[in-house]
Design an enzyme around this catalytic site. Structure first.
Site, PDB file in Angstrom:
ATOM      1  N   ASN A  18      28.302  19.320  27.939  1.00 51.12           N
ATOM      2  CA  ASN A  18      27.194  18.749  28.702  1.00 51.12           C
ATOM      3  C   ASN A  18      26.532  19.932  29.417  1.00 51.12           C
ATOM      4  OD1 ASN A  18      25.455  16.869  29.724  1.00 51.12           O
ATOM      5  ND2 ASN A  18      26.884  16.098  31.276  1.00 51.12           N
ATOM      6  N   TYR A  23      16.369  14.029  36.708  1.00 47.63           N
ATOM      7  CA  TYR A  23      17.784  13.755  36.971  1.00 47.63           C
ATOM      8  C   TYR A  23      18.581  15.054  37.085  1.00 47.63           C
ATOM      9  CZ  TYR A  23      22.582  12.262  36.140  1.00 47.63           C
ATOM     10  OH  TYR A  23      23.928  12.080  36.239  1.00 47.63           O
ATOM     11  N   LYS A  24      18.272  16.008  36.258  1.00 43.20           N
ATOM     12  CA  LYS A  24      18.997  17.273  36.291  1.00 43.20           C
ATOM     13  C   LYS A  24      18.474  18.199  37.389  1.00 43.20           C
ATOM     14  CE  LYS A  24      20.471  17.036  31.426  1.00 43.20           C
ATOM     15  NZ  LYS A  24      21.947  17.104  31.554  1.00 43.20           N
ATOM     16  N   TYR A  60      20.623  12.631  24.856  1.00 45.92           N
ATOM     17  CA  TYR A  60      22.022  12.255  25.039  1.00 45.92           C
ATOM     18  C   TYR A  60      22.635  11.792  23.731  1.00 45.92           C
ATOM     19  CZ  TYR A  60      21.419  11.887  30.099  1.00 45.92           C
ATOM     20  OH  TYR A  60      21.196  12.133  31.407  1.00 45.92           O
ATOM     21  N   ARG A  71      33.538  17.611  24.364  1.00 46.38           N
ATOM     22  CA  ARG A  71      32.092  17.615  24.169  1.00 46.38           C
ATOM     23  C   ARG A  71      31.508  18.607  25.157  1.00 46.38           C
ATOM     24  NH1 ARG A  71      29.219  14.212  28.164  1.00 46.38           N
ATOM     25  NH2 ARG A  71      27.453  14.133  26.763  1.00 46.38           N
ATOM     26  N   GLU A 102      28.995  22.526  30.746  1.00 42.67           N
ATOM     27  CA  GLU A 102      30.320  21.970  30.985  1.00 42.67           C
ATOM     28  C   GLU A 102      31.025  21.735  29.662  1.00 42.67           C
ATOM     29  OE1 GLU A 102      29.149  19.354  34.967  1.00 42.67           O
ATOM     30  OE2 GLU A 102      29.546  18.338  33.064  1.00 42.67           O
ATOM     31  N   HIS A 153      28.912   6.107  36.377  1.00 35.35           N
ATOM     32  CA  HIS A 153      27.808   6.577  35.539  1.00 35.35           C
ATOM     33  C   HIS A 153      26.489   5.862  35.841  1.00 35.35           C
ATOM     34  CE1 HIS A 153      30.843   8.340  32.633  1.00 35.35           C
ATOM     35  NE2 HIS A 153      30.013   9.323  32.848  1.00 35.35           N
TER      36      HIS A 153
END
Lengths: 320, 358
Positions: B225, B316-317, B37, B223, B265, B193
Site C-alpha cells: 500500500n 484521502y492520502k 485500489y 500486499r 507499506e 476501514h
C-alpha cells in the site's frame, strides 16, 4: 491453490479405543517439530486408497503445546464413502502419510469468562485439545459429554480421572440426559458455549440457548459435513478448459482434483467458504448442502461449494 | 555482520537517507502507469534475492535507528502500544514467530536458544541478550508483544478472529499513515476501514475480509500500500498531527524533490497458531522523489500515477494541495516513453530518461 505446504508424517501409533473409534498418532517424517496449533483445529489427512485419493478433515486432539506429535481419533463409518474405513483397515504404524497444516474453524473465544463444552460422541475430539489449552492457560471450563454407552465412551476414563470436577458424562443407554436448560441457567455471565456432535445435538443446543436469550456470538459449533454420494453429473470448467465427470461416490471438488485442477479448499466440509466457485451457466438444479452460502445465494444459481454440493441437470459451467 | 546500520533520524534534522542498495530494493508500489485500489494479495513465501520480499521480516540499514525512534514515540505516548487482556497469548505467538523467523533468516544478527520453556534471545544489532520463560510474562521487561515489537521494524496490528470478523484488539503502532490504535482499538474490520473512500463501493473490503479470515498457518500473504509524506517522518499519527501536518505547507519548488517522500507499506498477514489470531505487520519504507527519479522507469511512472489519481484518493492520502507542485517537479523527468509492466526497476532494459534534467 490448495493452501499451505503439506506436512509429511509417519504413523507412530494406532490405538483402537472401542468398537468404533481408533486413535492415530503422527510424527514428522524424518524428525523435526510439527507446527503448534490452537484447540479446535483440524488437519486434512490425505489417503491413497488404490486409485482413489481421499482427503478427510479430523480434529487434532493432542496437546496443542506438544510439537513432537499429533493425534486424531477416527470413528468408523460403515456406510460412508470409505475414508474412515480406509483409516481403520489400511493404516498401520510406520506408514507415511501427508496431512495439512492445522486450520481452526472452531477456536475458543479467549475473552470468555468460562468455556462450556458440550460434546456428543466423536465430537469430543476438538475439546480434548481445547481442554489441554485451557489447563495450560489457567482458564475456567466445564464439559458435558454424551456417549451411547460406557463401552463406546472414548476418553471418558481419562477425562473423569484428570478432571473430576469439570468433566460430566452422560450415557444414552442408561437414559442419562443433559438438563440443558438448567445447565445454561446456571452459567456465569460471559460464558461461551461450544458444541460439537451430531446435527440434532447442535440444533438442540443452539435453539435452546437462543430461546434462553443467549447472544448469538456466545454460541460456537462445528459440524463438518461429509460429502454425500449422488447421481453422476458432467461439469465444464471454463478456465481450465476441461469437461469432467463427477462420479456417484465422489464430490465435485474431488473430481476437479482428480482431473488435475488445483481448486482451493480448507475444510472440505461446507463450512469455511474457501472453495466457493462462481457458476457461469447452468440448466438444471443445484443440490446445495453447505453452511457457507446463505439462502439467497443458494437460490441465485450464481455460486456453488464444490466440497459438498452437487448438481442434477443438463449443463453446468464453472469459473474454475 | 554484512549489514551496516545507518545512524539517522526521522525527526528534527531528518538525517534519514537511503543507500544505493536501499534504493535498488525499494518497494515501488505501482505495477502500471495508473493506480486504483485492489486486493492485490499474493503469498508471502520469499522473493528475489536481496528484495524486501526475501525474508519473513525484512531487516535493513534503517533497523537500529527506527527502533530508537519507536522507543522515543512510546516514551512520549504509551498508548501507541496496547493489548486487550485476551490478546496476551497472541502476543506470545507473535514473539515466537518473529524470534524463530529472524534467528533462521539472519543467523549472524539474531540467535534463539530454546530448552523447553526456557528461552534465550540474542539481538546483536541492539545489544540485547535476554533469558526468559516462554508464556510467563513476569520474566520479560514488557508484555510479549511490546517486547518483540520494540525490536522489529514496522507497525503490528494483532487481530482477534471471531464472529466471522477481525478485531483490532492489540498492536504497536508508531509508524502509521495517519491512523490511531488508541482510537481504533476494539473495532472490527469494517469499522476501522470506514473512512477509506471508494473501496467500499467496489466491494473490496468484503472480499479482503473473506481472504484474511482464511489465511492459514504456514501460508502467509502480503500486499503493498502507499501514501505520500513530507519529510522522512515515521510517526505521522493523528496524535501528533499538530507537529507534522504543518510541515506539508513547508515545501517549495526548490525543496519538493528532497522533502516529498513516497511512503510504501509492505503489509503481511500471518496466522498465529496458538491463539488463532492474525498478525498484520505494516512495514514502512520511505524514499524521496529525487531518489526515486534516479530510476528511469519509476520516474516516468510516478509522474503519471500522481497526475491521474482521482481527487478523492489524493484528498484521502492528504496531498491534493501539494499535487500541482509535485507534478511540476515530476513532469520534468517524464519523456512520454512507454514503461514495462510490473514493479521492478528493470534498470538493464528500460531506456534512460530522454528529457534533460533541469
Amino acid at each position: 491453490m490448495s493452501g499451505a505446504q503439506k506436512i509429511a508424517v509417519t504413523v507412530t501409533a494406532v490405538v483402537p479405543l472401542n468398537d468404533l473409534v481408533t486413535r492415530f498418532e503422527f510424527r514428522r517424517t524424518g524428525g523435526g517439530l510439527l507446527p503448534t496449533f490452537s484447540g479446535g483445529a483440524h488437519t486434512v489427512v490425505e489417503m491413497r486408497d488404490g486409485d482413489t485419493p481421499r482427503m478427510n478433515p479430523y480434529s487434532l486432539m493432542s496437546d496443542p503445546m506438544d510439537q513432537t506429535s499429533y493425534a486424531i481419533s477416527v470413528r468408523r463409518d460403515d456406510v460412508g464413502r470409505g475414508g474412515s474405513l480406509f483409516m481403520h483397515n489400511n493404516v498401520a504404524v510406520g506408514d507415511e502419510m501427508v496431512i495439512s497444516n492445522p486450520v481452526n474453524l472452531f477456536s475458543l473465544d479467549l475473552r470468555a469468562k468460562k468455556q462450556l463444552f458440550i460434546a456428543g460422541g466423536i465430537g469430543i475430539t476438538p475439546f480434548l485439545a481445547q481442554i489441554k489449552q485451557m489447563e495450560r492457560l489457567g482458564g475456567r471450563w466445564e464439559l458435558h459429554y454424551t456417549c451411547r454407552s460406557e463401552a463406546l465412551g472414548s476418553y471418558v476414563d481419562e477425562l473423569t480421572t484428570q478432571h473430576p470436577n469439570e468433566a460430566n458424562v452422560y450415557y444414552d443407554d442408561q437414559d442419562q440426559r443433559i438438563d440443558l436448560k438448567a445447565l445454561l441457567d446456571g452459567q456465569p455471565i460471559g460464558t461461551h458455549i461450544y458444541v460439537c456432535g451430531p446435527k440434532g445435538m447442535i440444533d438442540w443446543v443452539r435453539n435452546t440457548a437462543a430461546a434462553e436469550g443467549w447472544p448469538r456470538e456466545g454460541i460456537h459449533y462445528e459440524e463438518f459435513l461429509a460429502p454425500q454420494s449422488g447421481k453422476p453429473f458432467e461439469v465444464k470448467l471454463a478456465i481450465s478448459n476441461k469437461v469432467i465427470q463427477v462420479g456417484e461416490q465422489e464430490s465435485l471438488l474431488e473430481a476437479m482434483e482428480r482431473s488435475g485442477v488445483d481448486a482451493p479448499y480448507l475444510c472440505r466440509g461446507g463450512a469455511c467458504g474457501q472453495c466457493e466457485t462462481r457458476v457461469i451457466d447452468y440448466t438444471g438444479n443445484f443440490i446445495h448442502r453447505d453452511h457457507w452460502l446463505d439462502d439467497a445465494e443458494h437460490a441465485s444459481g450464481e455460486k456453488i461449494m464444490p466440497c459438498v454440493s452437487r448438481f442434477e441437470g443438463k449443463t453446468l459451467v464453472l469459473d474454475r | 555482520m554484512t549489514l551496516q546500520f545507518n545512524d539517522e533520524t526521522f525527526r528534527d534534522d531528518y538525517s534519514f537517507h537511503n543507500s544505493d542498495r536501499a534504493l535498488k530494493r525499494f518497494p515501488f508500489p505501482f505495477h502500471e502507469d495508473s493506480y486504483m485500489y485492489s486486493v492485490n494479495m499474493e503469498q508471502h513465501q520469499g522473493g528475489p534475492a536481496d528484495s524486501i520480499y526475501e525474508k519473513r521480516f525484512d531487516v535493513d540499514e534503517h533497523y537500529v535507528s527506527e527502533m530508537r525512534d519507536r522507543a522515543m514515540v512510546l516514551a512520549d505516548d504509551p498508548l501507541r502500544c496496547q493489548s486487550l487482556p485476551h490478546m496476551t497469548l497472541a502476543g506470545w505467538d507473535l514473539l515466537e514467530l518473529i524470534m524463530v523467523s529472524k534467528s533462521e533468516d539472519y543467523p549472524d544478527l539474531f540467535e534463539l536458544h530454546r530448552d523447553g520453556d526456557q528461552w534465550r534471545w540474542v539481538n546483536k544489532p541492539m545489544g540485547i541478550d535476554d533469558s526468559f520463560t516462554f508464556l510467563d510474562e513476569a520474566t520479560l521487561p514488557y508484555g510479549p508483544m511490546e517486547y518483540i515489537t520494540r525490536q522489529t521494524q514496522g507497525d503490528f496490528c494483532v487481530l482477534d478472529q471471531r464472529d466471522d470478523n477481525l478485531w483490532m484488539d492489540a498492536g504497536t503502532i508508531t509508524t502509521q499513515a495517519d491512523w490511531s490504535l488508541d482510537f481504533d482499538l476494539g473495532m472490527n474490520f469494517f469499522e476501522w476501514h470506514a473512512p477509506v473512500p471508494m473501496a467500499h463501493e467496489k466491494g473490496i473490503f468484503v472480499r479482503a475480509l473473506k481472504f484474511l479470515l482464511n489465511i492459514q498457518q504456514g501460508a502467509p500473504a502480503r500486499r503493498l500500500n502507499w501514501t505520500l509524506t513530507v519529510n522522512p517522518l515515521l510517526d505521522t499519527s493523528p496524535e501528533n498531527y499538530h507537529k507534522w501536518g504543518i510541515q506539508k505547507t513547508s515545501m517549495t519548488p526548490e525543496t519538493v524533490g528532497a522533502k516529498q517522500h513516497l511512503r510504501v507499506e509492505l503489509q503481511t498477514f500471518f496466522r498465529l497458531p496458538r491463539s488463532n489470531a492474525l498478525v498484520f505487520p505494516i512495514r514502512c519504507y520511505l524514499c524521496s522523489f529525487q531518489d526515486l527519479t534516479k530510476t528511469p522507469k519509476w520516474a516516468r511512472r510516478l509522474h503519471r500515477v500522481i497526475r491521474d489519481l482521482p481527487d478523492e484518493l489524493a484528498t484521502y492520502k492528504g496531498f491534493i494541495d501539494n499535487r500541482p507542485m509535485m507534478l511540476d517537479y515530476l513532469s520534468q523527468f517524464d519523456d512520454g516513453l512507454p514503461t514495462s509492466l510490473g514493479i521492478w526497476p528493470d534498470l538493464d532494459t528500460e531506456p534512460a530518461l530522454q528529457k534533460r534534467l533541469i
